[in-house]
Design an enzyme around this catalytic site. Structure first.
Site, PDB file in Angstrom:
ATOM      1  N   CYS A 246      21.295  -5.897 -98.814  1.00  0.00           N
ATOM      2  CA  CYS A 246      22.118  -6.690 -99.723  1.00  0.00           C
ATOM      3  C   CYS A 246      22.465  -5.894-100.993  1.00  0.00           C
ATOM      4  O   CYS A 246      23.242  -4.956-100.927  1.00  0.00           O
ATOM      5  CB  CYS A 246      21.429  -8.014-100.041  1.00  0.00           C
ATOM      6  SG  CYS A 246      22.558  -9.264-100.686  1.00  0.00           S
ATOM      7  N   HIS A 331      20.866 -10.235 -94.483  1.00  0.00           N
ATOM      8  CA  HIS A 331      19.413 -10.370 -94.646  1.00  0.00           C
ATOM      9  C   HIS A 331      18.695 -10.380 -93.292  1.00  0.00           C
ATOM     10  O   HIS A 331      18.602 -11.425 -92.650  1.00  0.00           O
ATOM     11  CB  HIS A 331      19.089 -11.658 -95.400  1.00  0.00           C
ATOM     12  CG  HIS A 331      19.435 -11.616 -96.851  1.00  0.00           C
ATOM     13  ND1 HIS A 331      18.552 -11.181 -97.809  1.00  0.00           N
ATOM     14  CD2 HIS A 331      20.584 -11.912 -97.503  1.00  0.00           C
ATOM     15  CE1 HIS A 331      19.130 -11.233 -99.001  1.00  0.00           C
ATOM     16  NE2 HIS A 331      20.365 -11.675 -98.831  1.00  0.00           N
ATOM     17  N   GLU A 333      15.580 -10.234 -92.816  1.00  0.00           N
ATOM     18  CA  GLU A 333      14.312 -10.954 -92.913  1.00  0.00           C
ATOM     19  C   GLU A 333      14.500 -12.456 -92.758  1.00  0.00           C
ATOM     20  O   GLU A 333      13.537 -13.189 -92.518  1.00  0.00           O
ATOM     21  CB  GLU A 333      13.625 -10.633 -94.240  1.00  0.00           C
ATOM     22  CG  GLU A 333      14.090 -11.441 -95.426  1.00  0.00           C
ATOM     23  CD  GLU A 333      15.473 -11.036 -95.919  1.00  0.00           C
ATOM     24  OE1 GLU A 333      16.072 -11.785 -96.716  1.00  0.00           O
ATOM     25  OE2 GLU A 333      15.970  -9.964 -95.508  1.00  0.00           O
TER      26      GLU A 333
END
Length: 387
Positions: A246, A331, A333
Site C-alpha cells: 500500500c 492488502h 494480509e
C-alpha cells in the site's frame, strides 16, 4: 440528538448523532465493504478521514477485541445509513456507539449514503465537517473553510519506539507507517523474527538490526509527505530484500524514480479485482488508498508492472528488474478472497532465502560485525570496571 455533515461544496446532510458529540473535520471518503466495519474503523490508513459506509446496516455484529487492526481508531468521523444499537453476535464485547464514544469519534446515521457516494464518485473526495452543534450553516462553512486536511498522518499513527516479536526464522524489519496488525500476524504465523521500527528510522539504524528482509507497511496520506522514508529505501535497495504494501508500495516506487498522483476518489473496500499480468489470474483484493503510481513514470525506471486494477487499470503491483524488491498496492494480509493473496508473504520469504544463498558473504559479514561489536562492548565494560 441531531447531527449534520456539511461538505465543502455546500451540500448538507442531516441525521441522527451517535458516538461522540465532538465536532470533527476531515476528508470525506467511502468504503464499499459489506462487512468489516471494525477493521475499517481501526485501520490507521483512515487517519484524518470521515468514512462513509456504502452498505446500509452498520453495527449489527458489535465490536470484538480480537478484530482490531490497530490499538485504537484514527478516523475523524463515521457516516452510515442505519446504525444498529443492539448487536446480535456471541463475539460482541461492546457496541459501535461505545467504541466511538471512547475515542472521541462522531457518527451520523440516517444519511442517504448512496447519494453521498455518487457525489464523491462524480466530484471526487472533499473536505467535510461533522457536528452536533446548532450553529448556522454560515458558521459551519467558515470553520470548514478555515480547516486544513492533515499532512502528518504517518507520524500520528506510527509506533514511537522499536519493539520485537520473537521468532525462529528470518528476521524481518517492519517499517511502521501505520501498519495493520494483520501484517504482523502473517509474518509471525510463518515463524519470522519481526522487529517493528518507527517511520523515521534511517538506513544505518535498520542495518544495525541485521535484517534478512525489510517490509514497508501500509499507512495514511500522500507518500510525498514522507521524504525521509523514500531516502531510506533508496539507500537499502539491493542490500536487503524489500516488500512494500500500500503506502509502502508507493514509497518503493518513489525511491526507484517513479511518480505518484492523487486518485479522484480512491480505492476503499474488500472487493477490488486485481489482474496478475504474469499468471493471468484475477484476485479479489482488499484496498484502502487515495494515491496511485503513475504508469508513464514507471517506463523510465528499473521497475516492471506486475499487477493492474481490473476496474480502472491503475498499477497494483511492481517488481524491480534486477534487485530483490517488489510491492503491491492492495492488502495481502486482509482476507476478502479469503486468502488469495497471502502467497505474497511466501514469495517474500523465498526471495530472502535466495538472496542469502546468492550473497553468503553478506550474512557472514553481519555475524562478524556483531561479534566485533560484542567484543568491543566487553572491552568497554572491563575498562569501566577497572576505573
Amino acid at each position: 440528538m441531531q447531527a449534520r455533515l456539511l461538505l465543502e461544496d455546500g451540500t448538507l446532510f442531516t441525521g441522527k448523532a451517535f458516538g461522540s458529540e465532538q465536532e470533527s473535520t476531515g476528508e470525506v471518503v467511502f468504503n464499499t465493504g459489506i462487512t468489516g466495519y471494525q477493521e475499517v474503523l481501526s485501520d490507521p490508513s483512515y487517519c484524518g478521514q470521515i468514512v462513509t459506509m456504502t452498505y446500509p446496516l452498520i453495527g449489527n455484529y458489535g465490536i470484538a477485541r480480537d478484530d482490531f487492526e490497530a490499538i485504537r481508531p484514527y478516523i475523524h468521523g463515521f457516516v452510515v445509513r442505519e446504525h444498529e444499537e443492539l448487536p446480535s453476535n456471541w463475539r460482541a464485547e461492546y457496541t459501535l456507539d461505545a467504541l466511538l464514544k471512547e475515542y472521541g469519534i462522531p457518527g451520523i446515521s440516517g444519511v442517504d449514503t448512496r447519494m453521498l457516494t455518487r457525489k464523491i464518485r462524480h466530484h471526487g473526495t472533499m473536505k467535510g465537517i461533522l457536528t452536533t452543534a446548532n450553529d448556522p450553516i454560515e458558521a459551519l462553512q467558515e470553520r470548514l473553510t478555515g480547516s486544513a486536511l492533515l499532512r502528518d498522518q504517518v507520524s500520528r499513527v506510527s509506533t514511537k519506539s522499536v519493539f520485537a516479536v520473537s521468532g525462529r526464522q528470518e528476521r524481518i524489519v517492519l517499517v511502521d507507517f501505520g501498519s495493520k496488525s494483520g501484517i504482523l500476524r502473517d509474518l509471525t504465523k510463518r515463524g519470522c523474527d519481526v522487529v517493528v521500527v518507527p517511520h523515521d528510522t534511517d538506513a544505518d539504524q535498520i542495518r544495525r538490526l541485521r535484517p534478512d528482509g525489510i517490509l514497508l507497511s501500509n499507512g495514511p496520506g500522500d507518500p510525498k509527505d514522507v521524504p525521509h522514508a523514500v531516502e531510506m529505501i533508496r539507500q537499502l535497495l539491493g542490500e536487503f530484500p524489500i516488500f512494500g504494501i500500500c503506502l509502502g508500495h508507493q514509497l518503493f516506487a518513489l525511491a526507484c524514480g517513479a511518480d505518484t498522483e492523487k486518485l479522484k476518489f480512491g480505492h476503499r473496500g474488500g472487493n477490488h479485482p486485481v489482474l496478475d499480468l504474469e499468471s493471468g489470474r484475477c484476485y479479489i483484493t482488499s484496498q484502502n488508498h487515495g494515491y496511485t503510481v503513475l504508469e508513464a513514470s514507471v517506463e523510465k525506471t528499473d521497475l516492471k508492472i506486475t499487477h493492474i486494477n481490473n476496474n480502472d487499470k491503475t498499477i497494483e503491483g511492481l517488481k524491480h528488474k534486477t534487485l530483490p524488491a517488489f510491492s503491491v498496492q492492495y492488502h495481502p494480509e486482509a482476507a476478502p478472497g479469503p486468502f488469495d493473496s497471502s502467497y505474497l508473504f511466501d514469495e517474500f520469504l523465498e526471495m530472502i532465502r535466495t538472496h542469502k544463498r546468492d550473497h553468503p558473504a553478506t550474512a557472514r559479514q553481519a555475524v562478524f560485525a556483531e561479534a566485533a561489536q560484542a567484543k568491543r562492548s566487553r572491552e568497554g565494560e572491563l575498562e569501566y570496571a577497572q576505573k
